[in-house]
Scaffold this active site. Structure first.
Site, PDB file in Angstrom:
ATOM      1  N   HIS A  72       0.848  -1.187   0.000  1.00 31.90           N
ATOM      2  CA  HIS A  72       0.000   0.000   0.000  1.00 31.90           C
ATOM      3  C   HIS A  72       0.886   1.241   0.000  1.00 31.90           C
ATOM      4  O   HIS A  72       1.714   1.419   0.889  1.00 31.90           O
ATOM      5  CB  HIS A  72      -0.920   0.018   1.230  1.00 31.90           C
ATOM      6  CG  HIS A  72      -2.095  -0.891   1.092  1.00 31.90           C
ATOM      7  ND1 HIS A  72      -3.182  -0.844   1.960  1.00 31.90           N
ATOM      8  CD2 HIS A  72      -2.371  -1.872   0.205  1.00 31.90           C
ATOM      9  CE1 HIS A  72      -4.069  -1.757   1.600  1.00 31.90           C
ATOM     10  NE2 HIS A  72      -3.600  -2.397   0.538  1.00 31.90           N
ATOM     11  N   TYR A 200      -9.485   5.422   7.312  1.00 34.28           N
ATOM     12  CA  TYR A 200      -9.686   5.790   8.710  1.00 34.28           C
ATOM     13  C   TYR A 200     -10.704   6.924   8.735  1.00 34.28           C
ATOM     14  O   TYR A 200     -10.453   7.993   8.148  1.00 34.28           O
ATOM     15  CB  TYR A 200      -8.388   6.276   9.342  1.00 34.28           C
ATOM     16  CG  TYR A 200      -7.343   5.206   9.559  1.00 34.28           C
ATOM     17  CD1 TYR A 200      -7.189   4.618  10.809  1.00 34.28           C
ATOM     18  CD2 TYR A 200      -6.489   4.801   8.530  1.00 34.28           C
ATOM     19  CE1 TYR A 200      -6.221   3.648  11.032  1.00 34.28           C
ATOM     20  CE2 TYR A 200      -5.521   3.838   8.732  1.00 34.28           C
ATOM     21  CZ  TYR A 200      -5.383   3.260   9.979  1.00 34.28           C
ATOM     22  OH  TYR A 200      -4.429   2.300  10.199  1.00 34.28           O
ATOM     23  N   PRO A 292      -4.832  -0.220  18.435  1.00 31.87           N
ATOM     24  CA  PRO A 292      -4.564  -0.642  17.055  1.00 31.87           C
ATOM     25  C   PRO A 292      -4.672   0.461  16.018  1.00 31.87           C
ATOM     26  O   PRO A 292      -4.377   0.228  14.847  1.00 31.87           O
ATOM     27  CB  PRO A 292      -5.623  -1.723  16.814  1.00 31.87           C
ATOM     28  CG  PRO A 292      -6.738  -1.372  17.744  1.00 31.87           C
ATOM     29  CD  PRO A 292      -6.084  -0.797  18.963  1.00 31.87           C
ATOM     30  N   LYS A 296       0.600  -0.568  15.030  1.00 26.45           N
ATOM     31  CA  LYS A 296       1.964  -0.671  15.532  1.00 26.45           C
ATOM     32  C   LYS A 296       2.248  -1.913  16.372  1.00 26.45           C
ATOM     33  O   LYS A 296       3.409  -2.161  16.716  1.00 26.45           O
ATOM     34  CB  LYS A 296       2.314   0.569  16.371  1.00 26.45           C
ATOM     35  CG  LYS A 296       2.365   1.851  15.564  1.00 26.45           C
ATOM     36  CD  LYS A 296       3.388   1.759  14.467  1.00 26.45           C
ATOM     37  CE  LYS A 296       3.326   2.930  13.522  1.00 26.45           C
ATOM     38  NZ  LYS A 296       4.032   2.667  12.261  1.00 26.45           N
ATOM     39  N   TYR A 383       3.719   6.271  10.111  1.00 29.33           N
ATOM     40  CA  TYR A 383       2.904   5.131   9.708  1.00 29.33           C
ATOM     41  C   TYR A 383       3.760   4.056   9.030  1.00 29.33           C
ATOM     42  O   TYR A 383       3.605   2.854   9.314  1.00 29.33           O
ATOM     43  CB  TYR A 383       1.791   5.579   8.778  1.00 29.33           C
ATOM     44  CG  TYR A 383       0.642   4.587   8.703  1.00 29.33           C
ATOM     45  CD1 TYR A 383      -0.480   4.741   9.503  1.00 29.33           C
ATOM     46  CD2 TYR A 383       0.692   3.484   7.857  1.00 29.33           C
ATOM     47  CE1 TYR A 383      -1.528   3.829   9.450  1.00 29.33           C
ATOM     48  CE2 TYR A 383      -0.346   2.571   7.798  1.00 29.33           C
ATOM     49  CZ  TYR A 383      -1.448   2.755   8.594  1.00 29.33           C
ATOM     50  OH  TYR A 383      -2.482   1.836   8.543  1.00 29.33           O
TER      51      TYR A 383
END
Length: 388
Positions: A72, A200, A292, A296, A383
């Protein structure tokens, strides 16, 4: 039995450490309380930082991940049912890999089996002894008989409830915790993902996440009160609520079907210091837990493995600097990842008794992310994974 490193816990961190040490010529024994089938039945997240991808390749277990995983290049964030994309590749030159933790564990099991690695399942009553001495050992029960493993070092990869951290005296251990007043209702659906990348979504009704396991298996989450019960959420109720919270174009195109799994998980942040006591080293969830939201959990365990693996290789080559600095190095990265996971959780979730002002602040934060190159770069750097 004698080994150089006794590893408590046969999840991905314990198996990865064992595999890497094996390739470096260091002997290990892995003790796991559950059966292999049980370990492989646990459903966990599957967003891998690029450093994790490279570690798995270094361990010789990256072939199936590279063939079946989904790289991704970015992710979507949304507020007020409108989304925008953050391009990881453009911002950092890196990406993430979507490949389920269960599949990572399966690959590691296969590698340890191919190398005749010692993995002892259904080891009950594991107890650590003399970890502060030069001759530590571990005992466990198997088939009604007590067994002993003498070793140079012990790696506690046994999760939050395991015996490793609990063997450190309370006068030594410092614990830091933040328990969040909500949970995640997670489901699996045998349907194509609604998006090629994760979404998100922050919404006045609560947070939502659209994720995936593969091209025909989707993973979705809703923020729910901890008092909610699974039985109260019908399939139709879940799909209706998810559509209310995600971007309009995603809600219009999502494919719904019967849900094959539902569970509600609490969220918490937790860190134990130090991560070393004598010849015991804590790894992964034994030392820290993250919500979550920032993806991580597994990645932090892998970063611990990175530091400990290199420290042990250096030790057996005659250099103890890595052993002496393991806890400080690991914790420096742990706290940065805890900060990122906390900030993502705070930005995207609704807290009880949240005011209208706080809602506006969350929306403003996301609006700023939408228009700021600097803010997007900072999020992308965290990220895809900070350097080791």
């Amino acid at each position: 039995m004698r080994t150089q490193v006794a590893i408590i816990g046969g999840g991905p961190s314990g198996l990865l450490l064992s595999q890497l040490l094996h390739k470096a010529g260091i002997d290990t024994v892995v003790l796991e309380r559950r059966s292999r089938d049980y370990v492989l039945s646990r459903v966990r997240a599957g967003v891998l930082e690029w450093g994790t991808v490279e570690m798995l390749r270094e361990a010789g277990v990256g072939a199936r991940m590279d063939a079946e995983g989904f790289p991704h290049d970015g992710t979507y964030l949304a507020t007020r049912n409108q989304g925008f994309r953050i391009d990881f590749q453009e911002r950092t030159g890196k990406k993430v890999m979507v490949y389920g933790q269960t599949e990572v564990t399966r690959d590691l099991y296969d590698a340890r089996e191919a190398a005749d690695g010692k993995v002892i399942h259904e080891a009950e009553g594991v107890t650590l002894h003399d970890a502060k001495s030069d001759a530590p050992f571990v005992t466990y029960m198997k088939d009604g008989t007590e067994h002993r493993i003498d070793c140079d070092y012990i790696a506690g990869c046994d999760g939050y409830h395991g015996p490793s951290r609990q063997s450190i005296p309370s006068t030594v251990l410092r614990e830091f915790e933040r328990v969040y007043p909500f949970g995640w209702l997670g489901v699996l659906s045998e349907t194509p993902p609604v998006s090629e990348e994760l979404i998100y979504a922050q919404h006045t009704r609560g947070f939502a996440l659209c994720s995936m396991r593969n091209a025909n298996l989707s993973r979705y989450y809703l923020q729910v009160p901890l008092s909610d019960k699974i039985d109260a959420w019908s399939d139709a109720a879940f799909w209706d609520e998810l559509k209310r919270r995600i971007p309009e174009d995603a809600a219009d195109s999502i494919i719904t079907d019967k849900l094959i799994e539902k569970s509600i998980a609490p969220l918490r942040s937790y860190v134990a210091e130090p991560m070393t006591w004598g010849r015991l080293f804590l790894v992964g969830d034994a030392a820290h837990i993250v919500p979550p939201t920032g993806a991580k959990g597994l990645n932090l365990a892998v970063s611990d493995v990175h530091y400990l693996y290199h420290a042990l290789v250096q030790h057996y080559a005659g250099d103890d600097e890595g052993i002496a600095t393991y806890s400080d190095k690991a914790l420096a990265r742990v706290w940065k990842s805890e900060r990122f996971s906390w900030s993502m959780t705070t930005m995207l979730h609704n807290f009880p008794e949240r005011s209208a002002f706080e809602q506006k602040m969350q929306e403003a934060e996301l609006d700023y992310l939408r228009m700021s190159d600097a803010a997007q770069t900072a999020l992308a750097e965290n990220y895809v994974g900070l350097p080791y």
